[in-house]
Motif scaffolding. Structure first.
Motif, mmCIF file in Angstrom:
data_model
loop_
_atom_site.group_PDB
_atom_site.id
_atom_site.type_symbol
_atom_site.label_atom_id
_atom_site.label_comp_id
_atom_site.label_asym_id
_atom_site.label_seq_id
_atom_site.Cartn_x
_atom_site.Cartn_y
_atom_site.Cartn_z
ATOM 1 N N TYR A 125 -3.722 7.768 7.556
ATOM 2 C CA TYR A 125 -2.642 7.303 7.122
ATOM 3 C C TYR A 125 -2.599 6.966 5.836
ATOM 4 O O TYR A 125 -3.685 5.568 5.936
ATOM 5 C CB TYR A 125 -1.548 7.236 7.970
ATOM 6 N N PHE A 126 -1.746 6.447 5.536
ATOM 7 C CA PHE A 126 -1.923 5.504 3.716
ATOM 8 C C PHE A 126 -1.704 4.274 3.937
ATOM 9 O O PHE A 126 -2.108 3.508 3.303
ATOM 10 C CB PHE A 126 -1.394 5.865 2.622
ATOM 11 N N ALA A 127 -0.691 3.607 4.818
ATOM 12 C CA ALA A 127 -0.377 2.651 5.582
ATOM 13 C C ALA A 127 -0.127 2.705 7.033
ATOM 14 O O ALA A 127 0.667 2.887 7.557
ATOM 15 C CB ALA A 127 0.942 2.240 4.086
ATOM 16 N N GLU A 128 -0.539 0.845 7.116
ATOM 17 C CA GLU A 128 -0.204 0.990 8.529
ATOM 18 C C GLU A 128 -0.900 1.708 9.548
ATOM 19 O O GLU A 128 -0.375 1.695 10.658
ATOM 20 C CB GLU A 128 1.235 0.220 8.608
ATOM 21 N N GLN A 129 -1.546 2.633 9.363
ATOM 22 C CA GLN A 129 -2.071 4.248 10.012
ATOM 23 C C GLN A 129 -1.305 4.618 10.691
ATOM 24 O O GLN A 129 -1.187 4.639 12.516
ATOM 25 C CB GLN A 129 -3.385 2.669 11.211
ATOM 26 N N LEU A 157 -5.865 6.859 0.499
ATOM 27 C CA LEU A 157 -5.787 7.622 1.997
ATOM 28 C C LEU A 157 -7.028 6.971 2.636
ATOM 29 O O LEU A 157 -6.695 7.134 3.797
ATOM 30 C CB LEU A 157 -6.216 8.867 2.319
ATOM 31 N N VAL A 158 -8.459 6.756 2.312
ATOM 32 C CA VAL A 158 -9.509 6.198 2.848
ATOM 33 C C VAL A 158 -9.374 5.120 3.267
ATOM 34 O O VAL A 158 -9.668 3.879 4.439
ATOM 35 C CB VAL A 158 -10.693 6.268 1.824
ATOM 36 N N ARG A 159 -8.697 4.084 1.823
ATOM 37 C CA ARG A 159 -7.888 2.801 2.259
ATOM 38 C C ARG A 159 -7.810 2.539 3.853
ATOM 39 O O ARG A 159 -7.661 1.539 4.172
ATOM 40 C CB ARG A 159 -7.642 2.003 1.021
ATOM 41 N N TYR A 182 0.965 -1.227 -0.443
ATOM 42 C CA TYR A 182 0.225 0.403 -0.264
ATOM 43 C C TYR A 182 0.677 0.997 -0.387
ATOM 44 O O TYR A 182 0.729 2.298 -0.735
ATOM 45 C CB TYR A 182 -1.091 -0.324 1.331
ATOM 46 N N CYS A 183 1.978 1.255 0.513
ATOM 47 C CA CYS A 183 2.481 2.456 0.562
ATOM 48 C C CYS A 183 3.590 2.568 -0.683
ATOM 49 O O CYS A 183 4.145 3.858 -0.847
ATOM 50 C CB CYS A 183 3.779 1.926 2.387
ATOM 51 N N ASP A 184 3.969 1.657 -1.221
ATOM 52 C CA ASP A 184 4.291 1.788 -2.482
ATOM 53 C C ASP A 184 3.416 2.057 -3.028
ATOM 54 O O ASP A 184 4.074 2.988 -4.200
ATOM 55 C CB ASP A 184 5.281 0.454 -2.811
ATOM 56 N N THR A 206 4.312 6.878 7.668
ATOM 57 C CA THR A 206 5.746 6.047 7.487
ATOM 58 C C THR A 206 6.176 7.115 5.391
ATOM 59 O O THR A 206 5.367 8.777 5.399
ATOM 60 C CB THR A 206 4.648 4.942 5.796
ATOM 61 N N VAL A 207 7.041 6.898 5.123
ATOM 62 C CA VAL A 207 7.776 7.470 3.924
ATOM 63 C C VAL A 207 6.300 8.219 2.500
ATOM 64 O O VAL A 207 6.327 9.249 1.922
ATOM 65 C CB VAL A 207 8.326 7.268 3.235
ATOM 66 N N ALA A 208 5.393 7.239 2.776
ATOM 67 C CA ALA A 208 4.267 7.017 1.236
ATOM 68 C C ALA A 208 3.358 8.807 1.941
ATOM 69 O O ALA A 208 2.871 9.189 1.261
ATOM 70 C CB ALA A 208 3.358 6.308 1.744
ATOM 71 N N ASP A 209 3.547 8.831 3.499
ATOM 72 C CA ASP A 209 3.066 10.101 4.087
ATOM 73 C C ASP A 209 3.533 11.857 3.422
ATOM 74 O O ASP A 209 3.368 12.568 3.348
ATOM 75 C CB ASP A 209 2.527 10.027 5.087
#
Ligand SMILES: N[C@@H](CCC(=O)N[C@@H](CS)C(=O)NCC(=O)O)C(=O)O
Length: 205
Positions: free
Chosen positions: A144-148, A137-139, A88-90, A151-154
């Motif tokens: 946050y975008f991943a793992e709640q 983001l909703v997913r 998800y992050c990637d 992360t670097v995605a944020d």
């Protein structure tokens, strides 16, 4: 420990910014080698893909901002442990890279040509990507975008939405994010108030 030297433009944004923040969050010293656009002309001849950022460590030089962000993000605890969350992050980081690619194509244009290209960007790819990122983001749970968690995605998303909200691109309305994907504005505010991000920018003063 390795010696790290990160080369990028002398701007507080762009492809290297999430990496700088992650280095700082990890508590790892690195040489923040900020170059001028004028110096880049000569310097690019010595880079692998004629582009920056470049991370040099000991004898190795590595390119590709997302790969570098993941590497430093792992050291900073800013990359998911779980494989699906890492995917998800990637996905988010890849999408943001694609959006940058579409945006950068309008750089260097002038006058009416620039206006037309930017208006097409607003009605086209920018809207497509802001809506898609909103979905992601909703997913991720909405914050946050991943793992709640951060992360670097944020970090990468925050750097780009901040720049859009600051209205740095001529002919791109500064309220485009607010109008298209208001959750991304809340996300930007959440990330810019994260203690690790605040600490990084305090260190820049
Ligand atoms: N996929 C590469 C793209 C690198 C890239 O295009 N960097 C820009 C600066 S943000 C650059 O050096 N552009 C030079 C050019 O296109 O002439 C990455 O993510 O690092």
């Amino acid at each position: 420990m390795s010696n790290y030297k990160l080369t990028y433009f002398d701007i507080d944004g762009g492809r290297a910014e999430p990496i700088r923040i992650a280095f700082h969050a990890a508590g790892i010293d690195f040489e923040d080698n900020r170059i001028s656009f004028a110096d880049f002309g000569e310097m690019r001849r010595h880079t692998r893909f004629s582009s920056v950022p470049v991370l040099e460590m000991d004898d190795a030089a590595v390119t590709q901002s997302n790969a570098i962000a993941r590497y430093v993000g792992k050291m900073a605890g800013l990359y998911p442990e779980d494989d699906l969350q890492a995917l998800y992050c990637d996905e988010v980081m890849g999408a943001l890279e694609d959006l940058l690619h579409h945006t950068v194509r309008t750089f260097g244009l002038q006058g009416d040509e620039l206006k037309r290209a930017r208006e097409a960007l607003v009605d086209g790819w920018l809207t497509v990507y802001l809506r898609g990122l909103d979905e992601l983001l909703v997913r991720g749970g909405g914050e946050y975008f991943a793992e709640q968690r951060l992360t670097v995605a944020d970090l990468k998303a925050f750097v780009q939405t901040r720049s859009l909200c600051e209205g740095v691109l001529d002919h791109v309305p500064a309220d485009i994010v607010e109008r298209t994907a208001p959750r991304l504005v809340e996300h930007k505010e959440r990330i810019e108030n994260d203690p690790r991000v605040v600490a990084y920018y305090s260190s820049r003063k």
